[in-house]
Design a protein around this motif. Structure first.
Motif, mmCIF file in Angstrom:
data_model
loop_
_atom_site.group_PDB
_atom_site.id
_atom_site.type_symbol
_atom_site.label_atom_id
_atom_site.label_comp_id
_atom_site.label_asym_id
_atom_site.label_seq_id
_atom_site.Cartn_x
_atom_site.Cartn_y
_atom_site.Cartn_z
ATOM 1 N N ALA A 1 0.823 -1.194 -0.185
ATOM 2 C CA ALA A 1 0.022 0.026 -0.180
ATOM 3 C C ALA A 1 0.905 1.168 0.188
ATOM 4 O O ALA A 1 1.440 1.658 0.890
ATOM 5 N N ASP A 2 1.272 1.909 -1.379
ATOM 6 C CA ASP A 2 1.827 2.944 -1.290
ATOM 7 C C ASP A 2 1.213 4.144 -0.805
ATOM 8 O O ASP A 2 0.023 4.357 -1.168
ATOM 9 N N GLY A 3 1.975 5.152 -0.449
ATOM 10 C CA GLY A 3 1.596 6.603 -0.297
ATOM 11 C C GLY A 3 0.532 6.645 0.970
ATOM 12 O O GLY A 3 -0.598 7.372 0.606
ATOM 13 N N VAL A 4 0.632 5.887 1.897
ATOM 14 C CA VAL A 4 -0.369 5.956 2.883
ATOM 15 C C VAL A 4 -0.280 7.226 3.366
ATOM 16 O O VAL A 4 0.566 7.933 3.672
ATOM 17 N N ARG A 5 -1.621 7.956 3.733
ATOM 18 C CA ARG A 5 -1.724 9.264 4.432
ATOM 19 C C ARG A 5 -2.836 9.147 5.516
ATOM 20 O O ARG A 5 -4.021 8.324 5.223
ATOM 21 N N LEU A 6 -2.713 9.868 6.402
ATOM 22 C CA LEU A 6 -3.926 9.816 7.412
ATOM 23 C C LEU A 6 -4.464 11.343 7.336
ATOM 24 O O LEU A 6 -3.780 12.433 7.063
ATOM 25 N N HIS A 7 -5.708 11.404 7.699
ATOM 26 C CA HIS A 7 -6.498 12.494 7.086
ATOM 27 C C HIS A 7 -7.445 12.821 8.587
ATOM 28 O O HIS A 7 -8.001 11.747 9.049
#
Ligand code: APR
Ligand code: PHB
Length: 390
Positions: free
Chosen positions: A125-131
């Motif tokens: 899972a590339d580019g994981v970001r938290l929002h």
């Protein structure tokens, strides 16, 4: 309705054990891992488990292979001046033991158990970001083929290790970092030779050394080395002669040498980021703290964080937020206990640049006192086997 209750970032021991315990407690979760499954399994990590870790794994139904293949240690052994060997018998002093069982195997056991229960895991899972972690409807996004996939959740568990994205998602103004780098590393090898039957740490004028094991035919050894070295500076012959030179004859005579099958140089660091919770994000394991490997605490701390965190999430879904509200404070008490102990043991056993003969004698005196005083040994043993969970 959110897509899941807890989005777990990272599938190392912290993330996978959390997923396992949450599933057992009926809390829906999804695990997102940046690497491939094989990549995670191929990492060579530490291998001494505190008894609390052993019991946590057993209680979770993850103890079958560990009990069959692990090696129980009753003592921790420390050599110094190239002659004395102190054996601290934790079983006699405290009725507690440790288990030699490699983190690689724990990782395999956790993935296998995930397959059996049908855990939802996304690898690569590339580019994981938290929002929106400062709200009660956070989400996690990651790159998926053509576009971006979003998972909404109640909570995010940041189990993505020291280099992950979770900790960095907390505003710097909201957290405090405590950091200490040591001016040396550990050069470690694996060799398919029978290990010493004991776990042996050595303080020596030439530098620290450690003899450990993985299985009856797989040994793990380390020597202190400057971080300016590379593994190419350490052909097997040099490694073995340096290791043997740092041990008392009574022990070095028993070492069986052979070709190394893995060799790596790792830095030593102490690091804690506080708090371990910010809004709906909860950090666990290396994402929040790093200890030097001298006390074998890294994996054990990940397990105790996850013990507290899984209990907190499970209690939340039955209407009790007592543990959730105290997670950071409770986990950090144990983290600082291990951080202090690992720092102390590192300082006691290594040779520092510019170390004077006085400093060396002071280390040796502390070890002589440890050998002479059962009180000192009890204090040591209590921390080595691991402080109790709250
Ligand atoms: N997105 C998704 N996954 C990530 C990201 C990211 N941005 N960054 C890192 N990860 C993954 C890593 O690939 C790794 O598989 O998170 C996982 C973190 O695992 P570990 O580094 O093993 O950390 P942790 O689970 O906390 O285990 C504790 O104990 O002995 C110590 O350092 C040793 O790994 C050990 C640790
Ligand atoms: C290991 O077996 O890799 C090991 C053992 C003890 C330590 C660190 C690492 O303190």
């Amino acid at each position: 309705m959110p897509d899941t209750s807890v989005a777990i970032v990272g599938s190392g021991p912290a993330g996978m054990l959390l997923s396992h315990l949450l599933d057992a407690g009926g809390v829906d979760n999804v695990v997102l891992e940046r690497q491939s499954r094989q990549y995670v399994l191929d990492r060579i990590r530490a291998g001494v488990l505190e008894w609390g870790t052993v019991e946590t794994l057993r209680d979770a139904g993850l103890g079958t292979r560990m009990d069959a293949e692990g090696h129980v240690h009753d003592s921790i052994n420390i050599a110094w001046r190239g002659q004395d060997v102190l054996s601290i018998d934790t079983n006699r002093l405290l009725g507690k033991q440790m288990m030699a069982y490699g983190q690689t195997k724990i990782q395999e056991d956790l993935y296998d158990a995930g397959d059996v229960r049908g855990a939802r895991m996304v690898f690569e899972a590339d580019g994981v970001r938290l929002h929106d972690i400062d709200t009660d409807r956070p989400s996690v996004t990651f790159d998926a083929g053509a576009g971006t996939e979003r998972i909404t959740c109640d909570f995010i568990a940041g189990c993505d290790g020291f280099h992950g994205v979770s900790r960095e998602s907390i505003p710097t103004s909201a957290r405090t970092e405590y950091d200490k780098e040591y001016p040396f590393g550990w050069l470690g090898i694996l060799s398919e030779t029978p290990p010493l039957p004991i776990l042996l740490y050595a303080n020596h004028e030439r530098g620290f050394a450690l003899c450990s094991m993985r299985t009856p035919m797989l040994s793990r050894y380390y020597v202190q080395a400057p971080m300016t070295d590379t593994v190419d500076d350490w052909p097997d012959d040099r490694f073995w002669s340096e290791l043997l030179a740092r041990l008392p004859r009574s022990q070095s005579d028993r070492i069986v040498t052979g070709p190394s099958i893995e060799k790596s140089l790792a830095p030593l660091r102490s690091y804690v980021s506080e708090p371990m919770r910010w809004g709906s994000l909860f950090l666990a394991g290396d994402a929040a703290h790093i200890v030097p490997p001298t006390g074998a605490k890294g994996l054990n701390l990940a397990v105790s964080d996850v013990h507290y965190l899984s209990r907190a999430f499970i209690a939340h879904y039955s209407g009790d937020d007592r543990y959730l509200d105290r997670y950071s404070e409770m986990a950090l008490r144990r983290v600082w206990g291990a951080a202090r102990f690992s720092w102390w043991l590192t300082t006691l056993l290594h040779r520092f640049p510019h170390q004077t003969p006085f400093d060396q004698r002071a280390q040796e005196q502390e070890l002589s006192h440890l050998a002479a005083s059962e009180h000192a040994q009890r204090a040591f043993a209590e921390q080595y086997v691991g402080l109790p969970y709250e």
